[in-house]
Design an enzyme around this catalytic site. Sequence first.
Site, PDB file in Angstrom:
ATOM      1  N   HIS A 123       0.670  -1.362  -0.093  1.00 56.38           N
ATOM      2  CA  HIS A 123      -0.018   0.007  -0.001  1.00 56.38           C
ATOM      3  C   HIS A 123       0.787   1.174  -0.132  1.00 56.38           C
ATOM      4  O   HIS A 123       0.668   2.225  -0.795  1.00 56.38           O
ATOM      5  CB  HIS A 123      -0.777  -0.100   1.320  1.00 56.38           C
ATOM      6  CG  HIS A 123      -1.967   0.981   1.455  1.00 56.38           C
ATOM      7  ND1 HIS A 123      -1.997   2.065   1.986  1.00 56.38           N
ATOM      8  CD2 HIS A 123      -3.040   1.140   0.500  1.00 56.38           C
ATOM      9  CE1 HIS A 123      -2.777   2.842   1.928  1.00 56.38           C
ATOM     10  NE2 HIS A 123      -3.517   2.481   0.957  1.00 56.38           N
ATOM     11  N   ASP A 156      -6.114   1.750  -2.174  1.00 52.42           N
ATOM     12  CA  ASP A 156      -7.046   1.258  -1.005  1.00 52.42           C
ATOM     13  C   ASP A 156      -7.793  -0.226  -0.960  1.00 52.42           C
ATOM     14  O   ASP A 156      -7.617  -1.032   0.059  1.00 52.42           O
ATOM     15  CB  ASP A 156      -7.877   2.327  -0.479  1.00 52.42           C
ATOM     16  CG  ASP A 156      -7.283   3.729  -0.076  1.00 52.42           C
ATOM     17  OD1 ASP A 156      -5.876   3.839   0.098  1.00 52.42           O
ATOM     18  OD2 ASP A 156      -7.772   4.749   0.338  1.00 52.42           O
TER      19      ASP A 156
END
Length: 122
Positions: free
Chosen positions: A46, A88
């Site tokens: 991420h 996300d």
Amino acid sequence: SLLQFNKMIKFETRKSGVPFYAAYGCYCGWGGRRPKDPTDRCCFVHDCCYGKLTKCNTKWDIYSYSLKSGYITCGKGTWCKEQICECDRVAAECLRRSLNTYKNEYMFYPDSRCRGPPEYTC
């Protein structure tokens, strides 16, 4: 936005991003070195995804998405908003897949224990 990411995490894992992932291991939260386990590696990926979006406001841009039938679907928007949503979404799904490796001992893990050369590169 971070608030939307938190909702995605809760949808996928049934755990709130704060406190369960906000300071987990060496990468969840502010980032660091040497992911401790698969959950922490999700946060590393991420961070890398956000790192590629240097011209975007990754933490605060509000994007369009839906949570339906067990899936997260990113909606239409600016290029930045669509990319942030995808970062996300992928991370939240990764955290769900890694639930069986989650270790309470890595919650609020001290940065001082995340030393050494990086194990992975983006």
